[in-house]
Design a protein around this motif. Structure first.
Motif, mmCIF file in Angstrom:
data_model
loop_
_atom_site.group_PDB
_atom_site.id
_atom_site.type_symbol
_atom_site.label_atom_id
_atom_site.label_comp_id
_atom_site.label_asym_id
_atom_site.label_seq_id
_atom_site.Cartn_x
_atom_site.Cartn_y
_atom_site.Cartn_z
ATOM 1 N N HIS A 1 70.295 40.332 78.718
ATOM 2 C CA HIS A 1 69.981 38.909 78.845
ATOM 3 C C HIS A 1 71.271 38.110 78.988
ATOM 4 C CE1 HIS A 1 71.059 37.947 74.620
ATOM 5 N NE2 HIS A 1 70.426 39.053 74.281
ATOM 6 N N SER B 1 68.251 38.796 82.546
ATOM 7 C CA SER B 1 67.215 37.790 82.333
ATOM 8 C C SER B 1 67.763 36.511 81.707
ATOM 9 C CB SER B 1 66.130 38.360 81.409
ATOM 10 O OG SER B 1 66.670 38.585 80.111
ATOM 11 N N GLU C 1 66.134 34.956 76.650
ATOM 12 C CA GLU C 1 65.746 35.977 75.680
ATOM 13 C C GLU C 1 65.859 35.444 74.258
ATOM 14 O OE1 GLU C 1 66.355 39.313 72.808
ATOM 15 O OE2 GLU C 1 67.686 37.650 73.312
ATOM 16 N N GLU C 2 66.899 34.659 73.998
ATOM 17 C CA GLU C 2 67.188 34.211 72.633
ATOM 18 C C GLU C 2 66.161 33.210 72.102
ATOM 19 O OE1 GLU C 2 69.133 35.580 70.741
ATOM 20 O OE2 GLU C 2 70.931 36.327 71.746
ATOM 21 N N CYS D 1 62.224 35.658 74.441
ATOM 22 C CA CYS D 1 62.029 36.636 75.524
ATOM 23 C C CYS D 1 61.152 36.055 76.632
ATOM 24 C CB CYS D 1 61.412 37.919 74.983
ATOM 25 S SG CYS D 1 62.423 38.795 73.764
ATOM 26 N N VAL E 1 62.108 37.255 81.100
ATOM 27 C CA VAL E 1 61.885 38.614 81.592
ATOM 28 C C VAL E 1 60.465 38.811 82.118
ATOM 29 C CG1 VAL E 1 61.171 39.607 79.373
ATOM 30 C CG2 VAL E 1 62.361 41.039 81.064
ATOM 31 N N HIS E 2 59.524 38.012 81.665
ATOM 32 C CA HIS E 2 58.149 38.146 82.153
ATOM 33 C C HIS E 2 58.072 37.903 83.657
ATOM 34 C CE1 HIS E 2 56.266 38.530 78.176
ATOM 35 N NE2 HIS E 2 57.135 37.631 77.765
ATOM 36 N N GLU F 1 71.218 45.961 74.049
ATOM 37 C CA GLU F 1 71.493 45.185 72.836
ATOM 38 C C GLU F 1 72.420 45.988 71.910
ATOM 39 O OE1 GLU F 1 70.638 42.170 72.007
ATOM 40 O OE2 GLU F 1 68.819 41.623 73.117
ATOM 41 N N TYR G 1 56.412 38.207 70.960
ATOM 42 C CA TYR G 1 56.795 39.374 71.756
ATOM 43 C C TYR G 1 56.331 40.646 71.054
ATOM 44 C CZ TYR G 1 60.982 39.479 68.690
ATOM 45 O OH TYR G 1 61.844 39.507 67.620
ATOM 46 N N THR H 1 63.787 42.744 70.958
ATOM 47 C CA THR H 1 64.455 42.875 72.252
ATOM 48 C C THR H 1 63.413 42.779 73.360
ATOM 49 O OG1 THR H 1 64.249 45.267 72.685
ATOM 50 C CG2 THR H 1 65.961 44.588 71.121
ATOM 51 N N GLU H 2 63.900 42.797 74.593
ATOM 52 C CA GLU H 2 62.993 42.807 75.732
ATOM 53 C C GLU H 2 62.417 44.189 76.002
ATOM 54 O OE1 GLU H 2 64.996 39.128 78.245
ATOM 55 O OE2 GLU H 2 65.732 41.167 78.558
#
Length: 405
Positions: free
Chosen positions: A90, A151, A154-155, A158, A161-162, A182, A320, A351-352
């Motif tokens: 990210h 992406s 994220e922070e 998330c 990323v979708h 990560e 998430y 995470t993603e």
């Protein structure tokens, strides 16, 4: 840039014979300089990466947010016909507001074998090294391509990323798996908890504090709900356990609270945020139902006896899924052969990778740095971790190139 002209006179670490690659450090310096705090745009950083790849005849796909202020980037490195490996990171970082830094957080600096800067650990170092290895991937002539997936947002849950994954689904791209870089000290992690967070808004009726009998105190009813959540938290501690997590059970906690306008005024409104982080084996739906049932059957009827306008609203703000990498996943076997040694475990932070997994892409978490060094003032990643990550990606490239069938 030659080592003698480098702005990073790296201090050698005891027991470490190699220094981080200067090209990777130069890229990391550029990435740190972009202020990609989540409330800001990340487009300058995305443009930099896109141009870097274009110079190598690699075209990147860009997916934007609704306002075109932020973007994801996806690019394929190599012409191999086999399913590829995604290297994911990210681009956004957490704020530096109120933190006492010893140096400019947006200027990469080196002290005693540590590289400081916002995002140095979480997670621009991984992105920088992945970019630095693009030439090696191209030269390997591997039948397994590597995909770069970077992406936004994220922070803050998330979010970005979708859209990246929706674009990949439309293209029906076949991949072997995903590595989310990560910070894990370059050890492979095969699971993390899911997270749901809610903003709770309590609406009651205001009155002078000398006449509480005509008021509906939003602080007190909010506090009753918080007490219920605390009781739920204690029950969750007795529920399912997974010893591979540092905290082996589902947790629930309140993180923000705001209410009141004066000492002699009963407040008509209060607001707080709570979250729970649940184990992969746990279904979050019953947790949600218990909370909403308590609101609907216990709190609201009593509040509305005095004030029909009373309300308690739960607004989801983060959601998430957990990660549970299948034991037989090919990406798990590949990464295990090259990651730093250590007991295979899971991480509590999100995470993603869990989102990739929900989209049918087996994923693991493995990247340079220690999560305990992220998000804090003087965030850093060590030279040793950078070298380990370089070796990890090098060995992945060699492994994939050696696979002829």
């Amino acid at each position: 840039m030659s080592p003698t002209n480098s702005p990073f006179p790296i201090t050698a670490l005891a027991g470490q014979s190699r220094k981080p690659d200067q090209h990777a450090l130069e890229i990391l310096r550029e990435l740190i300089a972009f202020d990609t705090v989540s409330r800001h745009s990340n487009l300058q950083m995305i443009d930099f990466i896109q141009d870097y790849l274009y110079q190598r005849n690699i075209n990147a796909r860009i997916t934007y947010d609704d306002e075109h202020r932020k973007a994801n980037l996806f690019a394929t490195v190599g012409q191999g016909k086999r399913p590829g490996i995604i290297l994911s990171g990210h681009t956004d970082v957490v704020p530096v507001d109120g933190q006492a830094w010893s140096s400019d957080p947006f200027v990469l600096s080196e002290r005693d074998g540590r590289f400081y800067g916002r995002g140095a650990c979480d997670m621009k170092a991984f992105i920088a090294i992945a970019l630095a290895k693009v030439d090696a991937i191209l030269e390997s002539d591997s039948q397994t391509p590597f995909h770069l997936a970077f992406s936004y947002d994220e922070e803050v849950g998330c979010l970005g990323v979708h859209r990246l994954l929706a674009d990949l689904a439309q293209r029906q791209l076949h991949v072997l798996g995903c590595i989310v870089g990560e910070p894990t000290n370059m050890q492979m992690k095969t699971g993390h908890k899911g997270k749901r967070a809610f903003r709770c808004q309590v609406t009651g009726r205001s009155a002078h504090s000398s006449t509480p009998h005509v008021a509906v105190n939003a602080i007190e009813y909010g506090s009753e709900l918080l007490a219920f959540l605390r009781a739920q938290s204690r029950e969750l501690e007795q529920g399912p356990h997974d010893a591979r997590f540092d905290v082996p059970y589902t947790t629930m906690t309140t993180t923000m609270f705001n209410a009141g306008i004066a000492t002699n005024t009963i407040p008509a409104a209060s607001e707080f945020v709570f979250e729970y982080r649940y184990l992969p084996v746990q279904d979050p739906a019953p947790i949600d139902r218990r909370i909403r049932d308590f609101i609907d059957t216990v709190l609201l009827p009593e509040m509305r006896e005095k004030a029909e306008e009373s309300a308690i609203q739960l607004q989801p703000c983060i959601d998430y899924p957990p990660l549970e990498t299948p034991t037989g996943a090919e990406i798990r076997k590949i990464v295990a052969a090259h990651a730093a040694p250590g007991e295979q475990s899971k991480v509590g932070f999100g995470t993603e990778a869990g989102i990739f997994g929900k989209h049918g892409i087996d994923s693991v978490v493995c990247g340079p740095g220690d999560i305990n060094h992220a998000h804090r003032p003087d965030e850093f990643v060590t030279a040793e971790q950078l070298v380990l990550c370089e070796d990890f990606i090098d060995s992945l490239i060699s492994d994939m190139a050696a696979r002829k069938s």
